[in-house]
Design a protein around this motif. Sequence first.
Motif, PDB file in Angstrom:
ATOM      1  N   LEU A  50       0.826  -1.212   0.000  1.00 39.69           N
ATOM      2  CA  LEU A  50       0.000   0.000   0.000  1.00 39.69           C
ATOM      3  C   LEU A  50       0.859   1.260   0.000  1.00 39.69           C
ATOM      4  CD1 LEU A  50      -2.818  -1.062   2.479  1.00 39.69           C
ATOM      5  CD2 LEU A  50      -3.017  -0.755  -0.002  1.00 39.69           C
ATOM      6  N   ASP A  51       1.968   1.220   0.727  1.00 36.82           N
ATOM      7  CA  ASP A  51       2.905   2.354   0.708  1.00 36.82           C
ATOM      8  C   ASP A  51       3.340   2.647  -0.729  1.00 36.82           C
ATOM      9  OD1 ASP A  51       2.892   2.637   3.476  1.00 36.82           O
ATOM     10  OD2 ASP A  51       4.825   1.642   3.769  1.00 36.82           O
ATOM     11  N   ARG A  52       3.732   1.598  -1.442  1.00 38.40           N
ATOM     12  CA  ARG A  52       4.216   1.782  -2.808  1.00 38.40           C
ATOM     13  C   ARG A  52       3.101   2.189  -3.762  1.00 38.40           C
ATOM     14  NH1 ARG A  52       7.380  -2.644  -1.003  1.00 38.40           N
ATOM     15  NH2 ARG A  52       5.824  -4.111  -1.797  1.00 38.40           N
ATOM     16  N   LEU A  53       1.925   1.563  -3.632  1.00 35.41           N
ATOM     17  CA  LEU A  53       0.814   1.886  -4.528  1.00 35.41           C
ATOM     18  C   LEU A  53       0.316   3.314  -4.308  1.00 35.41           C
ATOM     19  CD1 LEU A  53      -1.141  -1.481  -4.376  1.00 35.41           C
ATOM     20  CD2 LEU A  53       0.031  -0.533  -6.379  1.00 35.41           C
ATOM     21  N   ASN A  54       0.303   3.757  -3.064  1.00 33.89           N
ATOM     22  CA  ASN A  54      -0.164   5.112  -2.736  1.00 33.89           C
ATOM     23  C   ASN A  54       0.931   6.160  -2.894  1.00 33.89           C
ATOM     24  OD1 ASN A  54      -2.802   4.510  -2.013  1.00 33.89           O
ATOM     25  ND2 ASN A  54      -2.244   4.024   0.084  1.00 33.89           N
ATOM     26  N   ARG A  55       2.157   5.698  -3.009  1.00 38.07           N
ATOM     27  CA  ARG A  55       3.326   6.579  -3.067  1.00 38.07           C
ATOM     28  C   ARG A  55       3.427   7.473  -1.832  1.00 38.07           C
ATOM     29  NH1 ARG A  55       1.914   6.725  -8.870  1.00 38.07           N
ATOM     30  NH2 ARG A  55       3.508   5.491  -9.894  1.00 38.07           N
TER      31      ARG A  55
END
Length: 63
Positions: A50-55
């Motif tokens: 989620l960190d990566r997908l949400n940036r």
Amino acid sequence: MNSPDHDALFRAVVDARRILSEDQMGSLDPVETLRRLRAVLDGDELVHALDRLNRQQVFRLER
């Protein structure tokens, strides 16, 4: 387009739905249901995806 992050998100949704289904059938007590849901939804793999997908950083549910 599938990526490891999308796969992690998909697995978490499927797992959470399974846990809720088991709860509806009466096979889990509410405290155990919440514990299992938190384990799925606050797991390292999902939170990092989620960190990566949400940036941006996603807040943890517990710690």
